[in-house]
Design an enzyme around this catalytic site. Structure first.
Site, PDB file in Angstrom:
ATOM      1  N   HIS A  95      -3.938   7.215  -2.070  1.00 31.91           N
ATOM      2  CA  HIS A  95      -2.552   7.573  -1.763  1.00 31.91           C
ATOM      3  C   HIS A  95      -2.308   7.252  -0.289  1.00 31.91           C
ATOM      4  CE1 HIS A  95       0.878  10.630  -2.628  1.00 31.91           C
ATOM      5  NE2 HIS A  95       1.224   9.812  -1.664  1.00 31.91           N
ATOM      6  N   GLU A 150      -0.982   5.455  -5.388  1.00 35.52           N
ATOM      7  CA  GLU A 150       0.143   6.390  -5.425  1.00 35.52           C
ATOM      8  C   GLU A 150       0.928   6.294  -4.123  1.00 35.52           C
ATOM      9  OE1 GLU A 150      -2.090  10.142  -7.611  1.00 35.52           O
ATOM     10  OE2 GLU A 150      -1.646  10.221  -5.475  1.00 35.52           O
ATOM     11  N   HIS A 192      -2.992  17.274  -9.382  1.00 36.22           N
ATOM     12  CA  HIS A 192      -2.763  18.164  -8.235  1.00 36.22           C
ATOM     13  C   HIS A 192      -3.372  19.528  -8.504  1.00 36.22           C
ATOM     14  CE1 HIS A 192      -1.250  18.945  -4.279  1.00 36.22           C
ATOM     15  NE2 HIS A 192      -0.814  17.715  -4.250  1.00 36.22           N
TER      16      HIS A 192
HETATM   17  N1  PXP Z   1      -1.459  13.348  -7.747  1.00 37.04           N
HETATM   18  C1  PXP Z   1      -0.707  13.108  -6.649  1.00 37.04           C
HETATM   19  C2  PXP Z   1       0.610  12.433  -6.811  1.00 37.04           C
HETATM   20  C3  PXP Z   1      -1.167  13.473  -5.368  1.00 37.04           C
HETATM   21  O1  PXP Z   1      -0.415  13.228  -4.302  1.00 37.04           O
HETATM   22  C4  PXP Z   1      -2.420  14.089  -5.249  1.00 37.04           C
HETATM   23  C5  PXP Z   1      -2.931  14.463  -3.898  1.00 37.04           C
HETATM   24  O2  PXP Z   1      -2.868  13.387  -3.025  1.00 37.04           O
HETATM   25  C6  PXP Z   1      -3.176  14.307  -6.420  1.00 37.04           C
HETATM   26  C7  PXP Z   1      -2.668  13.938  -7.654  1.00 37.04           C
HETATM   27  C8  PXP Z   1      -4.524  14.952  -6.388  1.00 37.04           C
HETATM   28  O3  PXP Z   1      -4.386  16.273  -6.010  1.00 37.04           O
HETATM   29  P1  PXP Z   1      -5.672  17.118  -5.551  1.00 37.04           P
HETATM   30  O4  PXP Z   1      -6.168  16.486  -4.278  1.00 37.04           O
HETATM   31  O5  PXP Z   1      -5.137  18.493  -5.371  1.00 37.04           O
HETATM   32  O6  PXP Z   1      -6.675  17.010  -6.651  1.00 37.04           O
END
Ligand code: PXP
Length: 230
Positions: free
Chosen positions: A43, A70, A189
């Site tokens: 990301h 992402e 997330h």
């Molecule tokens: N999905 C998106 C769109 C995110 O921005 C993130 C964190 O960058 C994640 C998933 C993964 O989240 P986590 O780091 O809490 O597992």
């Protein structure tokens, strides 16, 4: 089958703390694949405070599993994704300096932007996904865009997990709506070793989860190989 895509932003954050190449992001990503992950997620943010654009070019040339990029579709992000042509691009409505992603798209309010960028990625043969809140009303709005998948934003599930039967309900409903429209389902997330299994059991057709923060944190105790396996 639900694929695990490991978000390696935290590895880059750790490396950036010292300005050296320790830990070596590329080697860690390759090991994560070796330990059984089916994808790598990055990301890149506009200030490149975690993953840099250069990291993404390098990773894309070396990893064997699926690469998922992402981010918010600004000009630099568009160029990066169209250059690299990952397996999947996930569009996230992040303001530039946000600590971490904190909301899904308002599809109707961004319909022309989304249709324009999704069209470009589709033309390039890249699978597309958009980050969505677990709201039936909001997920219904994806009928106005042409997208392959949605990624359900699971923060509310994770923070409500002490009453998991209640916390999962909006996700079941949102997932059903997307599936009925023929749109695939990803999620991510705050998923972790405690809450992941119940989520998967209850969300039919879950294609991919992307996990970063908890997985890297658990690796401090269990090791990266065991944590990926778990
Ligand atoms: N999905 C998106 C769109 C995110 O921005 C993130 C964190 O960058 C994640 C998933 C993964 O989240 P986590 O780091 O809490 O597992």
């Amino acid at each position: 089958m639900t694929k695990l895509s490991v978000n390696v932003n935290k590895i880059a954050t750790l490396r950036n703390a010292r300005g050296t190449n320790v830990p070596n992001l590329l080697n860690v990503a390759l090991d994560i694949e070796k330990f059984g992950a089916e994808g790598i997620t990055v990301h890149p943010r506009p200030d490149e405070r975690h993953i840099t654009y250069k990291d993404v070019y390098k990773l894309s040339k070396s990893i064997d599993t699926e690469l998922n990029i992402e981010g918010y579709p600004n000009e630099n992000f568009m160029k990066l994704v169209l250059d690299v042509k990952p397996h999947q691009v996930t569009l996230v409505p992040d303001p530039p300096h946000v600590l971490t992603s904190n909301a899904g798209w308002n599809v109707l309010g961004n319909k022309s932007l989304l249709n324009e960028v999704l069209g470009e990625f589709k033309k390039a043969g890249i699978r597309t996904s958009v980050f969505m809140n677990p709201s039936a009303k909001e997920v219904e709005e994806i009928q106005y865009i042409d997208v392959d998948r949605i990624e359900l934003y699971t923060e509310a599930y994770a923070s409500g997990f002490s009453d998991k039967e209640k916390a999962i309900l909006p996700f079941i409903e949102a997932a059903k709506i997307a599936t009925e429209m023929g749109v695939g389902l990803n999620a991510g997330h705050d998923l972790n070793l405690d809450n992941l299994a119940f989520f998967k059991q209850n969300i039919e057709g879950l294609l991919e989860v992307s996990i970063g923060h908890a997985l890297i944190s658990d690796s401090l105790y269990y090791g990266l190989d065991k944590t990926v396996g778990m």
